[in-house]
Scaffold this motif. Structure first.
Motif, PDB file in Angstrom:
ATOM      1  N   LYS A 232      56.916  41.300  39.360  1.00  0.00           N
ATOM      2  CA  LYS A 232      56.672  41.848  40.697  1.00  0.00           C
ATOM      3  C   LYS A 232      55.521  42.874  40.632  1.00  0.00           C
ATOM      4  O   LYS A 232      54.638  42.891  41.501  1.00  0.00           O
ATOM      5  CB  LYS A 232      57.955  42.512  41.220  1.00  0.00           C
ATOM      6  CG  LYS A 232      57.888  42.835  42.702  1.00  0.00           C
ATOM      7  CD  LYS A 232      59.133  43.539  43.178  1.00  0.00           C
ATOM      8  CE  LYS A 232      58.739  44.898  43.720  1.00  0.00           C
ATOM      9  NZ  LYS A 232      59.862  45.775  43.966  1.00  0.00           N
ATOM     10  N   ASP A 233      55.510  43.690  39.581  1.00  0.00           N
ATOM     11  CA  ASP A 233      54.418  44.681  39.434  1.00  0.00           C
ATOM     12  C   ASP A 233      53.066  43.972  39.302  1.00  0.00           C
ATOM     13  O   ASP A 233      52.063  44.445  39.840  1.00  0.00           O
ATOM     14  CB  ASP A 233      54.646  45.573  38.207  1.00  0.00           C
ATOM     15  CG  ASP A 233      55.808  46.540  38.448  1.00  0.00           C
ATOM     16  OD1 ASP A 233      56.272  46.616  39.602  1.00  0.00           O
ATOM     17  OD2 ASP A 233      56.258  47.171  37.467  1.00  0.00           O
ATOM     18  N   LEU A 234      53.067  42.846  38.594  1.00  0.00           N
ATOM     19  CA  LEU A 234      51.805  42.096  38.451  1.00  0.00           C
ATOM     20  C   LEU A 234      51.341  41.569  39.811  1.00  0.00           C
ATOM     21  O   LEU A 234      50.154  41.594  40.128  1.00  0.00           O
ATOM     22  CB  LEU A 234      51.982  40.923  37.480  1.00  0.00           C
ATOM     23  CG  LEU A 234      52.061  41.254  35.998  1.00  0.00           C
ATOM     24  CD1 LEU A 234      52.302  39.992  35.186  1.00  0.00           C
ATOM     25  CD2 LEU A 234      50.762  41.917  35.520  1.00  0.00           C
ATOM     26  N   LEU A 235      52.307  41.117  40.619  1.00  0.00           N
ATOM     27  CA  LEU A 235      51.981  40.584  41.946  1.00  0.00           C
ATOM     28  C   LEU A 235      51.306  41.652  42.809  1.00  0.00           C
ATOM     29  O   LEU A 235      50.411  41.364  43.609  1.00  0.00           O
ATOM     30  CB  LEU A 235      53.270  40.075  42.613  1.00  0.00           C
ATOM     31  CG  LEU A 235      53.182  39.512  44.025  1.00  0.00           C
ATOM     32  CD1 LEU A 235      52.314  38.256  44.065  1.00  0.00           C
ATOM     33  CD2 LEU A 235      54.576  39.163  44.553  1.00  0.00           C
ATOM     34  N   LEU A 236      51.739  42.910  42.592  1.00  0.00           N
ATOM     35  CA  LEU A 236      51.220  43.994  43.427  1.00  0.00           C
ATOM     36  C   LEU A 236      50.065  44.745  42.757  1.00  0.00           C
ATOM     37  O   LEU A 236      49.596  45.764  43.262  1.00  0.00           O
ATOM     38  CB  LEU A 236      52.355  44.985  43.741  1.00  0.00           C
ATOM     39  CG  LEU A 236      53.585  44.372  44.431  1.00  0.00           C
ATOM     40  CD1 LEU A 236      54.696  45.386  44.582  1.00  0.00           C
ATOM     41  CD2 LEU A 236      53.195  43.819  45.803  1.00  0.00           C
ATOM     42  N   SER A 237      49.623  44.237  41.605  1.00  0.00           N
ATOM     43  CA  SER A 237      48.676  45.035  40.804  1.00  0.00           C
ATOM     44  C   SER A 237      47.217  44.904  41.241  1.00  0.00           C
ATOM     45  O   SER A 237      46.364  45.643  40.787  1.00  0.00           O
ATOM     46  CB  SER A 237      48.786  44.635  39.329  1.00  0.00           C
ATOM     47  OG  SER A 237      48.260  43.327  39.159  1.00  0.00           O
TER      48      SER A 237
END
Ligand code: NAD
Length: 498
Positions: free
Chosen positions: A298-303
């Protein structure tokens, strides 16, 4: 402390049986391989339910990419074992005409297999099959992150395989640390680059040989000559298997902005066709393995970048929608870290040259490289001007299914190979052997090497050493040996006269 003693005893037990040559005979290896096949055949349901419980893996994916894959692999080992075990005889030449030489593959000893959670059966049992075929004793340590699969492996292996020679140890990093206090003859590790460095450090205590099957970022190049509908299907299929938790999954696409627009439309059509209007309800899409990985993805999606397709998530269900992220920069986290989840980034370039330069400028060499193009010249350029563990043109992942191909990484994506004969070789030490002729005649042929040295002896030896390859066409079969017998005798007699 008790664990350390337990492991010491376990490895000592395996080593004792290895040194007693229990695992060496063809018949023993064959029986164990047949038992491994039986294990797969008799426990389909248990394997499928373990995978369902660990990551909601669909029945089809579990069958095709774990059970069937393992069955094919062990059937191939059973079929070719005798052939693989054969000593390779070399043809001799002028240099050593009366002698024989051969290459014998010998087992390494007691080997350790450390496996990850994403394909917990396949990535544990295919290396096991190779290690059994090559005559080793084996300790397996499956991943603690897929506990149902780990338990099933630990329950089944002692029921089907010889417990003197093969065992399963369950647990996490502390267990690996305790195991690596002991000496192994080979460590076969599949997992992440970061942990691999730790394993390498521990293995250095005994300078143990390591195979590293790692991950990283596997790019896809998409040019304007392809049928984008077909390309999008093949790329999204590779991304959606096990919701991208696959080491060989496409990680990001490199293409022009105009191809990106076509790709997004085609990818959405394919996804709706396969999974219906609400992808979350589809039975065929797995879930993220645990909360830690859910937050990582999820963090990668928002990165960085913007969502071009998908983009929804549900923490309670460990669900992240297969998503395409566009307008990314090369410094965004999604472009620097391995994704290992259902996200696909698109990085825009203007040309083929720029794409090749981008791939080659990345800090890590890809485990896989996928190129979609109808142009033979483009295919040739990518094949010859880039480096990667494996490569496929106009599809993703399929190279993994060709048993005869070696599978392995390069640089940071790993080193060493397996699958089929490559797996057998990986767990084998190839011993080069010369069988010297012990007759008087044989000795006369090599008499020039003995002191006292003379100018003529040096000339003859130097001629044979430097030029023997020119006479490679003379192979010393039966008639050749008679010829050499006479020639050697004559030369030896001649040297004695000097
Ligand atoms: P991981 O490195 O976290 O774990 C792999 C194994 O190492 C497990 O058995 C685990 O118990 C052990 N381990 C974990 N941390 C450890 C530590 N600190 N010290 C000692 N041992 C430790 O990998 P993972 O999360 O299970 O798998 C994901 C990674 O594996 C990804 O990078 C993926 O690309 C890679 N992978 C590669 C292949 C391949 O064939 N090349 C296949 C599958 C996965």
């Amino acid at each position: 402390m008790a664990t350390n003693r337990k492991f010491k005893e376990l490895i000592h037990r395996h080593r004792t049986h290895f040194l007693a040559h229990k695992t060496r005979p063809y018949s023993f290896r064959l029986n164990q391989l047949k038992n491994l096949l039986k294990l797969y055949e008799e426990n389909n349901d248990l394997i499928l339910s373990s995978l369902k419980n660990d990551m909601n893996k669909s029945k089809l994916e579990a069958y095709l990419y774990e059970v069937d894959f393992m069955k094919n692999d062990v059937r191939m080992a059973i079929k070719y074992l005798k052939n693989w075990m054969k000593e390779t005889k070399l043809k001799m030449n002028l240099l050593m005409p009366m002698d024989d030489a051969g290459i014998v593959g010998e087992p390494e000893g007691v080997v350790l297999i450390l496996s990850p959670w994403n394909y917990p059966f396949q990535l544990t049992l295919i290396p096991l099959c190779a290690a059994i075929a090559s005559g080793n004793c084996v300790v397996i340590k499956p991943s603690e992150i897929s506990p149902h699969s780990s338990k099933t492996i630990a329950t089944l292996i002692p029921r089907y395989l010889d417990t003197d020679c093969y065992s399963v140890v369950e647990g996490g990093p502390d267990v690996v640390g305790a195991l690596l206090e002991e000496k192994f003859d080979h460590i076969f590790y599949t997992g992440s680059f970061t942990v691999a460095r730790e394993i390498h450090r521990m293995a250095n205590k005994y300078l143990t040989k390591c195979t590293f099957e790692l991950g990283g970022k596997s790019p896809v190049y998409l040019d304007s000559t392809v049928d984008v509908t077909m390309a999008a299907k093949r790329i999204m299929w590779g991304k959606c298997i096990n919701v991208g938790q696959t080491c060989v999954a496409p990680d990001y696409v490199i293409c022009t902005k105009s191809m990106e627009t076509k790709f997004l439309t085609a990818a959405k059509l394919a996804m709706d066709e396969w999974y219906g209007p609400d992808w979350k309800k589809a039975e065929d899409l797995a879930r993220i393995v645990n909360l830690r990985h859910f937050h990582r993805v999820k963090d990668l999606l928002l990165s960085g970048g913007e969502v071009g397709l998908g983009g929804k998530w549900d923490e309670e269900e460990l669900w992240i929608e297969p998503s395409v992220v566009v307008n990314v920069k090369e410094t965004d986290k999604i472009m620097t870290d391995e994704i290992f989840g259902p996200l696909l980034a698109i990085y825009n370039v203007e040309s083929e040259d720029e794409a090749i330069e981008f791939i080659n400028s990345r800090p890590s060499k890809p485990l896989c490289l996928y190129v979609f193009s109808a142009s033979k010249a483009t295919m040739k350029r990518f094949r010859d001007e880039t480096q990667s563990g494996t490569m496929a043109f106009n599809d993703t992942i399929v190279q993994f299914a060709v048993d005869e191909l070696p599978f392995g990484g390069i640089g940071e994506s790993g080193h060493g190979y397996y699958h089929g004969k490559f797996g057998f070789d990986e767990f084998t030490h190839f011993k080069g052997i010369v069988y010297r002729d012990y007759s008087w005649i044989g000795d006369q042929v090599g008499i020039f090497r003995y002191p006292p040295y003379s100018a003529l002896k040096i000339k003859i030896l130097s001629f044979l050493l430097c030029h023997w390859k020119k006479f490679k066409f003379i192979y010393f079969d039966y008639f050749g040996e008679i010829f050499l017998f006479l020639a050697g005798f004559f030369v030896a007699w001649w040297v004695f006269q000097l």
